[in-house]
Scaffold this motif. Structure first.
Motif, PDB file in Angstrom:
ATOM      1  N   THR A 246       0.829  -1.220   0.000  1.00  0.00           N
ATOM      2  CA  THR A 246       0.000   0.000   0.000  1.00  0.00           C
ATOM      3  C   THR A 246       0.858   1.261   0.000  1.00  0.00           C
ATOM      4  OG1 THR A 246      -0.160  -0.138   2.421  1.00  0.00           O
ATOM      5  CG2 THR A 246      -1.962  -1.105   1.137  1.00  0.00           C
ATOM      6  N   GLN A 250      -0.226   3.040  -3.079  1.00  0.00           N
ATOM      7  CA  GLN A 250      -1.247   3.998  -2.654  1.00  0.00           C
ATOM      8  C   GLN A 250      -0.672   5.134  -1.809  1.00  0.00           C
ATOM      9  OE1 GLN A 250      -4.405   1.782  -0.755  1.00  0.00           O
ATOM     10  NE2 GLN A 250      -4.572   0.299  -2.432  1.00  0.00           N
ATOM     11  N   HIS A 252       0.286   5.306   1.241  1.00  0.00           N
ATOM     12  CA  HIS A 252      -0.109   5.382   2.647  1.00  0.00           C
ATOM     13  C   HIS A 252      -0.162   3.961   3.218  1.00  0.00           C
ATOM     14  CE1 HIS A 252      -4.051   4.299   0.960  1.00  0.00           C
ATOM     15  NE2 HIS A 252      -4.386   3.929   2.183  1.00  0.00           N
ATOM     16  N   THR A 254      -2.292   1.329   5.570  1.00  0.00           N
ATOM     17  CA  THR A 254      -3.662   1.144   6.039  1.00  0.00           C
ATOM     18  C   THR A 254      -3.693   0.681   7.498  1.00  0.00           C
ATOM     19  OG1 THR A 254      -3.741  -1.172   5.360  1.00  0.00           O
ATOM     20  CG2 THR A 254      -4.340   0.482   3.704  1.00  0.00           C
ATOM     21  N   ASN A 255      -4.877   0.844   8.100  1.00  0.00           N
ATOM     22  CA  ASN A 255      -5.078   0.371   9.479  1.00  0.00           C
ATOM     23  C   ASN A 255      -4.952  -1.149   9.575  1.00  0.00           C
ATOM     24  OD1 ASN A 255      -5.521   2.974  10.393  1.00  0.00           O
ATOM     25  ND2 ASN A 255      -7.751   2.838  10.139  1.00  0.00           N
ATOM     26  N   SER A 256      -5.332  -1.849   8.515  1.00  0.00           N
ATOM     27  CA  SER A 256      -5.256  -3.313   8.517  1.00  0.00           C
ATOM     28  C   SER A 256      -3.825  -3.794   8.705  1.00  0.00           C
ATOM     29  CB  SER A 256      -5.814  -3.875   7.202  1.00  0.00           C
ATOM     30  OG  SER A 256      -7.160  -3.505   7.022  1.00  0.00           O
ATOM     31  N   SER A 257      -2.881  -3.114   8.049  1.00  0.00           N
ATOM     32  CA  SER A 257      -1.475  -3.491   8.193  1.00  0.00           C
ATOM     33  C   SER A 257      -1.008  -3.300   9.627  1.00  0.00           C
ATOM     34  CB  SER A 257      -0.610  -2.646   7.253  1.00  0.00           C
ATOM     35  OG  SER A 257      -1.000  -2.831   5.916  1.00  0.00           O
TER      36      SER A 257
END
Length: 286
Positions: A246, A250, A252, A254-257
């Motif tokens: 990401t 992208q 940035h 992510t919160n998932s990572s």
């Protein structure tokens, strides 16, 4: 060193009247055993009568409790310094018992190892091979036959792990893993196996997952990091890999990572705590 005169034989049975008398008779003819104990697990046929006629001491359950419960009853009733456990379905020959007892002394647990050809179906051969591979990884020692019902050990060591043995069909799995992880000397002795009498009471689809859970449970008791570290590494690799992807595509993270990486740290820390608890249990046992 072990000797047949100091070895008790424990045979758990359930509705094995056609073969149990012949097995007990063959055992008594091949050597002078300390005792032969047949544990009748609530049979509905003449199993107990046939065993008594052949000269065995019979311990009876008023109802069916399971193979593991029968083995535990036999271990409690045995008075020999060593105990040999064997199935009562006609698979094991009396002469094979002598081979295993001869290895006791240098080893604390001797397991009769079946060849792949001796196992009933292709599905069972594949299932046992997978269990052996997984047990080898989790214990760090080569496991050749995790589920063999023919094995002998020192009575005091078997009683040490009595509380870990389930009432079902995974007592061989539990004893193998417990002895290996406790640091006892374990030996795998090749044996010949005959075609069993009747149908096996173990179903691969029903009992395979139970064996897997028992395997994880016992290894977690003695060496938790063997279980926790792979899950921790998998979560970290997934989270870090997704973060890099990401960030590159992208721009940035992510919160998932972040959640996956934090989860990996939490799993690892829980594993460390479990390892300390396991060490305290072993020290307390000693």
């Amino acid at each position: 060193m072990a000797d047949t005169t100091t070895t008790s034989i424990v045979i758990p049975v359930y509705n094995e009247a056609p073969v149990i008398g012949e097995l007990v008779g063959a055992l008594r003819r091949c050597a002078a055993w300390h005792e032969v104990i047949v544990v009748d697990d609530g049979s509905h046929d003449e199993t107990a009568t046939q065993a008594q006629r052949a000269g065995a001491t019979v311990v009876r359950h008023p109802y069916n409790k399971g193979n593991g419960a029968s083995i535990k009853s036999g271990i409690r009733a045995a008075t020999g310094d060593f105990i040999l456990i064997m199935d009562g379905d006609g698979q094991h020959q009396a002469s094979e018992a002598l081979k295993l007892v001869a290895r006791l002394g240098d080893y604390d647990l001797v397991i009769g190892t079946r060849t792949s050809d001796a196992q009933a179906t292709r599905g069972r051969r594949i299932g046992n091979a997978l269990l052996n591979w997984l047990a080898t990884y989790l214990t760090g020692q080569k496991i050749l036959d995790l589920t063999s019902g023919l094995r002998c050990a020192r009575r005091e060591y078997l009683r040490e792990f009595l509380h870990l043995m389930p009432n079902g069909f995974s007592t061989p799995t539990t004893t193998t893993l417990a002895f290996v992880k406790a640091g006892y000397n374990v030996c795998f002795e090749p044996v010949d196996v005959q075609k069993r009498s009747g149908q096996s009471k173990i179903k691969i689809t029903r009992d395979g997952f139970r064996f897997f859970l028992i395997l994880l449970k016992v290894v977690t008791i003695f060496s938790p990091l063997r279980v926790f570290v792979p899950f921790s590494l998998a979560a970290f690799a997934l989270g870090a890999g997704y973060a890099v992807w990401t960030a590159y595509w992208q721009h940035h993270i992510t919160n998932s990572s972040v959640v996956l990486i934090v989860l990996s740290v939490v799993i690892f820390l829980v594993g460390l705590v479990s390892e300390q608890i396991s060490a305290l249990r072993v020290e307390g046992r000693q």
